[in-house]
Design a protein around this motif. Structure first.
Motif, PDB file in Angstrom:
ATOM      1  N   THR A   1       0.671  -1.250   0.026  1.00  0.00           N
ATOM      2  CA  THR A   1       0.150  -0.036   0.028  1.00  0.00           C
ATOM      3  C   THR A   1       0.742   1.295  -0.091  1.00  0.00           C
ATOM      4  OG1 THR A   1      -1.661  -1.196   1.152  1.00  0.00           O
ATOM      5  CG2 THR A   1      -1.869   1.224   1.291  1.00  0.00           C
ATOM      6  N   THR A   2       1.800   1.324   0.817  1.00  0.00           N
ATOM      7  CA  THR A   2       2.854   2.284   0.984  1.00  0.00           C
ATOM      8  C   THR A   2       3.641   2.556  -0.548  1.00  0.00           C
ATOM      9  OG1 THR A   2       3.004   1.980   3.215  1.00  0.00           O
ATOM     10  CG2 THR A   2       4.724   3.377   2.180  1.00  0.00           C
ATOM     11  N   ALA A   3       3.937   1.505  -1.079  1.00  0.00           N
ATOM     12  CA  ALA A   3       4.701   1.643  -2.383  1.00  0.00           C
ATOM     13  C   ALA A   3       3.755   2.424  -3.615  1.00  0.00           C
ATOM     14  CB  ALA A   3       4.921   0.381  -2.850  1.00  0.00           C
ATOM     15  N   CYS A   4       2.535   1.930  -3.365  1.00  0.00           N
ATOM     16  CA  CYS A   4       1.428   2.261  -4.387  1.00  0.00           C
ATOM     17  C   CYS A   4       1.033   3.683  -4.109  1.00  0.00           C
ATOM     18  CB  CYS A   4       0.294   1.632  -4.520  1.00  0.00           C
ATOM     19  SG  CYS A   4       0.246  -0.193  -4.930  1.00  0.00           S
ATOM     20  N   ALA A   5       1.169   4.189  -3.072  1.00  0.00           N
ATOM     21  CA  ALA A   5       0.995   5.520  -2.620  1.00  0.00           C
ATOM     22  C   ALA A   5       2.107   6.220  -3.064  1.00  0.00           C
ATOM     23  CB  ALA A   5       0.824   5.815  -1.140  1.00  0.00           C
ATOM     24  N   VAL A   6       3.456   5.961  -3.135  1.00  0.00           N
ATOM     25  CA  VAL A   6       4.412   6.523  -3.309  1.00  0.00           C
ATOM     26  C   VAL A   6       4.641   6.574  -4.747  1.00  0.00           C
ATOM     27  CG1 VAL A   6       7.164   6.398  -3.598  1.00  0.00           C
ATOM     28  CG2 VAL A   6       6.138   5.828  -1.325  1.00  0.00           C
ATOM     29  N   VAL A   7       4.034   5.621  -5.530  1.00  0.00           N
ATOM     30  CA  VAL A   7       4.194   5.828  -7.160  1.00  0.00           C
ATOM     31  C   VAL A   7       3.098   6.879  -7.551  1.00  0.00           C
ATOM     32  CG1 VAL A   7       3.256   4.304  -9.096  1.00  0.00           C
ATOM     33  CG2 VAL A   7       4.953   3.205  -7.264  1.00  0.00           C
ATOM     34  N   GLU A   8       2.125   6.853  -6.736  1.00  0.00           N
ATOM     35  CA  GLU A   8       0.826   7.842  -7.093  1.00  0.00           C
ATOM     36  C   GLU A   8       1.581   9.368  -6.927  1.00  0.00           C
ATOM     37  OE1 GLU A   8      -2.305   7.226  -4.704  1.00  0.00           O
ATOM     38  OE2 GLU A   8      -2.618   5.076  -5.361  1.00  0.00           O
ATOM     39  N   TRP A   9       2.378   9.605  -5.851  1.00  0.00           N
ATOM     40  CA  TRP A   9       2.900  10.758  -5.632  1.00  0.00           C
ATOM     41  C   TRP A   9       3.857  11.036  -6.723  1.00  0.00           C
ATOM     42  CZ3 TRP A   9       0.982  14.801  -3.397  1.00  0.00           C
ATOM     43  CH2 TRP A   9       0.242  14.497  -2.435  1.00  0.00           C
ATOM     44  N   VAL A  10       4.791  10.033  -7.243  1.00  0.00           N
ATOM     45  CA  VAL A  10       5.742  10.157  -8.108  1.00  0.00           C
ATOM     46  C   VAL A  10       5.178  10.709  -9.413  1.00  0.00           C
ATOM     47  CG1 VAL A  10       7.384   8.816  -9.457  1.00  0.00           C
ATOM     48  CG2 VAL A  10       7.458   8.660  -6.790  1.00  0.00           C
ATOM     49  N   VAL A  11       4.115   9.869  -9.886  1.00  0.00           N
ATOM     50  CA  VAL A  11       3.407  10.296 -11.262  1.00  0.00           C
ATOM     51  C   VAL A  11       2.853  11.822 -11.115  1.00  0.00           C
ATOM     52  CG1 VAL A  11       1.456   9.803 -12.768  1.00  0.00           C
ATOM     53  CG2 VAL A  11       3.031   7.936 -11.630  1.00  0.00           C
ATOM     54  N   TRP A  12       2.293  12.261  -9.925  1.00  0.00           N
ATOM     55  CA  TRP A  12       1.670  13.490  -9.885  1.00  0.00           C
ATOM     56  C   TRP A  12       3.091  14.514  -9.929  1.00  0.00           C
ATOM     57  CZ3 TRP A  12       3.173  16.842  -6.072  1.00  0.00           C
ATOM     58  CH2 TRP A  12       2.579  18.115  -6.016  1.00  0.00           C
ATOM     59  N   ALA A  13       4.274  14.174  -9.472  1.00  0.00           N
ATOM     60  CA  ALA A  13       5.251  15.138  -9.292  1.00  0.00           C
ATOM     61  C   ALA A  13       5.787  14.887 -10.840  1.00  0.00           C
ATOM     62  CB  ALA A  13       6.326  14.620  -8.344  1.00  0.00           C
ATOM     63  N   ALA A  14       5.638  13.900 -11.630  1.00  0.00           N
ATOM     64  CA  ALA A  14       6.377  14.015 -12.824  1.00  0.00           C
ATOM     65  C   ALA A  14       5.409  14.993 -13.721  1.00  0.00           C
ATOM     66  CB  ALA A  14       6.132  12.756 -13.591  1.00  0.00           C
ATOM     67  N   PHE A  15       3.958  15.065 -13.520  1.00  0.00           N
ATOM     68  CA  PHE A  15       3.019  15.732 -14.234  1.00  0.00           C
ATOM     69  C   PHE A  15       3.234  17.425 -13.688  1.00  0.00           C
ATOM     70  CE2 PHE A  15       0.732  12.123 -15.515  1.00  0.00           C
ATOM     71  CZ  PHE A  15       0.305  12.152 -16.758  1.00  0.00           C
ATOM     72  N   ALA A  16       3.449  17.644 -12.374  1.00  0.00           N
ATOM     73  CA  ALA A  16       3.628  18.841 -11.982  1.00  0.00           C
ATOM     74  C   ALA A  16       4.918  19.389 -12.362  1.00  0.00           C
ATOM     75  CB  ALA A  16       3.961  18.719 -10.575  1.00  0.00           C
ATOM     76  N   ALA A  17       6.075  18.677 -12.381  1.00  0.00           N
ATOM     77  CA  ALA A  17       7.409  19.008 -13.099  1.00  0.00           C
ATOM     78  C   ALA A  17       7.341  19.167 -14.800  1.00  0.00           C
ATOM     79  CB  ALA A  17       8.532  17.833 -13.146  1.00  0.00           C
ATOM     80  N   ASP A  18       6.339  18.590 -15.361  1.00  0.00           N
ATOM     81  CA  ASP A  18       5.937  18.836 -16.937  1.00  0.00           C
ATOM     82  C   ASP A  18       5.238  20.171 -17.095  1.00  0.00           C
ATOM     83  OD1 ASP A  18       5.439  18.034 -19.552  1.00  0.00           O
ATOM     84  OD2 ASP A  18       3.479  18.160 -18.831  1.00  0.00           O
ATOM     85  N   TYR A  19       4.490  20.509 -16.084  1.00  0.00           N
ATOM     86  CA  TYR A  19       4.084  21.915 -16.210  1.00  0.00           C
ATOM     87  C   TYR A  19       4.893  22.898 -16.219  1.00  0.00           C
ATOM     88  CZ  TYR A  19       0.886  25.817 -14.781  1.00  0.00           C
ATOM     89  OH  TYR A  19       0.010  27.038 -15.018  1.00  0.00           O
ATOM     90  N   ALA A  20       5.866  22.729 -14.955  1.00  0.00           N
ATOM     91  CA  ALA A  20       6.708  23.787 -14.503  1.00  0.00           C
ATOM     92  C   ALA A  20       7.666  24.011 -15.821  1.00  0.00           C
ATOM     93  CB  ALA A  20       7.538  23.465 -13.509  1.00  0.00           C
ATOM     94  N   VAL A  21       7.944  22.926 -16.550  1.00  0.00           N
ATOM     95  CA  VAL A  21       9.049  22.859 -17.665  1.00  0.00           C
ATOM     96  C   VAL A  21       8.560  23.851 -18.638  1.00  0.00           C
ATOM     97  CG1 VAL A  21      10.035  21.701 -19.371  1.00  0.00           C
ATOM     98  CG2 VAL A  21      10.458  21.013 -16.968  1.00  0.00           C
ATOM     99  N   ARG A  22       6.933  23.321 -18.996  1.00  0.00           N
ATOM    100  CA  ARG A  22       6.116  23.974 -20.131  1.00  0.00           C
ATOM    101  C   ARG A  22       6.087  25.421 -19.778  1.00  0.00           C
ATOM    102  NH1 ARG A  22       0.992  22.152 -20.621  1.00  0.00           N
ATOM    103  NH2 ARG A  22       1.048  20.727 -18.920  1.00  0.00           N
ATOM    104  N   LEU A  23       5.868  25.895 -18.522  1.00  0.00           N
ATOM    105  CA  LEU A  23       5.783  27.139 -18.063  1.00  0.00           C
ATOM    106  C   LEU A  23       7.011  28.083 -18.126  1.00  0.00           C
ATOM    107  CD1 LEU A  23       4.220  29.341 -16.599  1.00  0.00           C
ATOM    108  CD2 LEU A  23       5.048  28.460 -14.374  1.00  0.00           C
ATOM    109  N   VAL A  24       8.342  27.384 -18.014  1.00  0.00           N
ATOM    110  CA  VAL A  24       9.432  28.126 -18.341  1.00  0.00           C
ATOM    111  C   VAL A  24       9.803  28.190 -19.707  1.00  0.00           C
ATOM    112  CG1 VAL A  24      11.984  27.816 -18.063  1.00  0.00           C
ATOM    113  CG2 VAL A  24      10.354  27.220 -16.110  1.00  0.00           C
ATOM    114  N   LEU A  25       9.375  27.379 -20.659  1.00  0.00           N
ATOM    115  CA  LEU A  25       9.479  27.420 -21.932  1.00  0.00           C
ATOM    116  C   LEU A  25       8.636  28.153 -22.764  1.00  0.00           C
ATOM    117  CD1 LEU A  25      10.456  23.764 -22.854  1.00  0.00           C
ATOM    118  CD2 LEU A  25      12.150  25.534 -22.494  1.00  0.00           C
ATOM    119  N   ALA A  26       7.410  28.581 -22.102  1.00  0.00           N
ATOM    120  CA  ALA A  26       6.337  29.374 -22.794  1.00  0.00           C
ATOM    121  C   ALA A  26       6.960  30.799 -23.155  1.00  0.00           C
ATOM    122  CB  ALA A  26       5.183  29.581 -22.013  1.00  0.00           C
ATOM    123  N   GLU A  27       6.576  31.357 -24.462  1.00  0.00           N
ATOM    124  CA  GLU A  27       6.797  32.551 -24.641  1.00  0.00           C
ATOM    125  C   GLU A  27       6.337  33.680 -23.762  1.00  0.00           C
ATOM    126  OE1 GLU A  27       5.564  34.014 -28.554  1.00  0.00           O
ATOM    127  OE2 GLU A  27       7.209  35.027 -28.939  1.00  0.00           O
TER     128      GLU A  27
END
Length: 245
Positions: free
Chosen positions: A43-69
């Motif tokens: 259960t803990t491992a699955c929760a960690v995976v969920e947070w990691v996936v969410w963090a990946a999407f959050a990092a993707d948003y941050a990178v797109r924000l930096v690259l935006a004109e």
């Protein structure tokens, strides 16, 4: 212009990896709910995976924000992405991570031009059925007055709720379960509208194409008729003046 091109390249390169991570999230979300005998470590491992996936999407948003004109325009036009990134931070509920990940996956899928509307709608239906049934099962299974106890009951309830049929044989009894039901009903209505609009657009396109072909055929027949009339006139003139021939 270069930054905008860099943003487009980033979105194109990260689209498939993020969708793959979304599938990993789906498995991690489903395992503790389906397998009630799962140990604490799983259960803990699955929760960690969920947070990691969410963090990946959050990092993707941050990178797109930096690259935006224009970053302000990016934030203003992608406000749903920002809400989905910030949603799990308001209160670390598992359901909030589910909602935010679904929103982020949907936004990235809509940005991909190669994904057609039909494919997107089919994926959205399957995703909502799966996650809706799992979410309601997780909150209703231990409710004293609940009647959604198994995954089969949850799937049946999710399907009847999304199609707004609502037989009433299964219904949520908790507040969170009813919130999930409202979300599924609204999503089902929205998807039905998308499907209806897509079918209507297809028929209109076909009718317009048929009308264009019919107009072209009419013009061709009209031109051919004019040529036949001209030839007849020439033949009649030659018959009236055979000496000139």
């Amino acid at each position: 212009m270069e930054r905008r091109t860099a943003q487009a390249r980033w979105e194109e390169r990260t689209q498939r990896p993020l969708l793959a991570l979304a599938l990993v999230f789906a498995v991690a979300y489903a395992v503790p709910i389906v397998d009630t005998s799962a140990g604490r470590w799983l259960t803990t491992a699955c929760a960690v995976v969920e947070w990691v996936v969410w963090a990946a999407f959050a990092a993707d948003y941050a990178v797109r924000l930096v690259l935006a004109e224009d970053r302000w325009v990016f934030v203003r036009t992608r406000w749903l992405d920002l809400c989905a990134v910030l949603l799990p931070l308001v209160r670390p509920l598992k359901l909030l991570r589910l909602v935010s990940t679904l929103l982020l996956v949907g936004q990235r899928a809509r940005m991909a031009s190669q994904i057609r509307v039909t494919t997107y709608v089919a994926g959205a239906v399957v995703g909502l059925l799966m996650f809706g049934s799992l979410a309601v099962l997780s909150v209703e299974r231990d409710s004293p007055d609940g009647n959604i106890r198994t995954l089969g009951d949850a799937l049946w309830w999710a399907f009847t709720t999304m199609t707004t049929v609502g037989y009433g044989d299964h219904a949520p009894t908790t507040g969170m379960g009813r919130i999930i039901a409202v979300g599924l009903m609204l999503s089902g209505i929205a998807l039905l509208g998308v499907v209806t609009a897509n079918i209507a657009a297809w028929f209109i396109e076909r009718f317009e194409k048929d009308d264009a072909e019919e107009r072209e055929q009419t013009e061709a027949i009209r031109a051919l008729t004019e040529e036949v009339r001209a030839l007849r006139a020439e033949v009649a003139a030659l018959r009236r003046h055979p000496a000139e021939r």
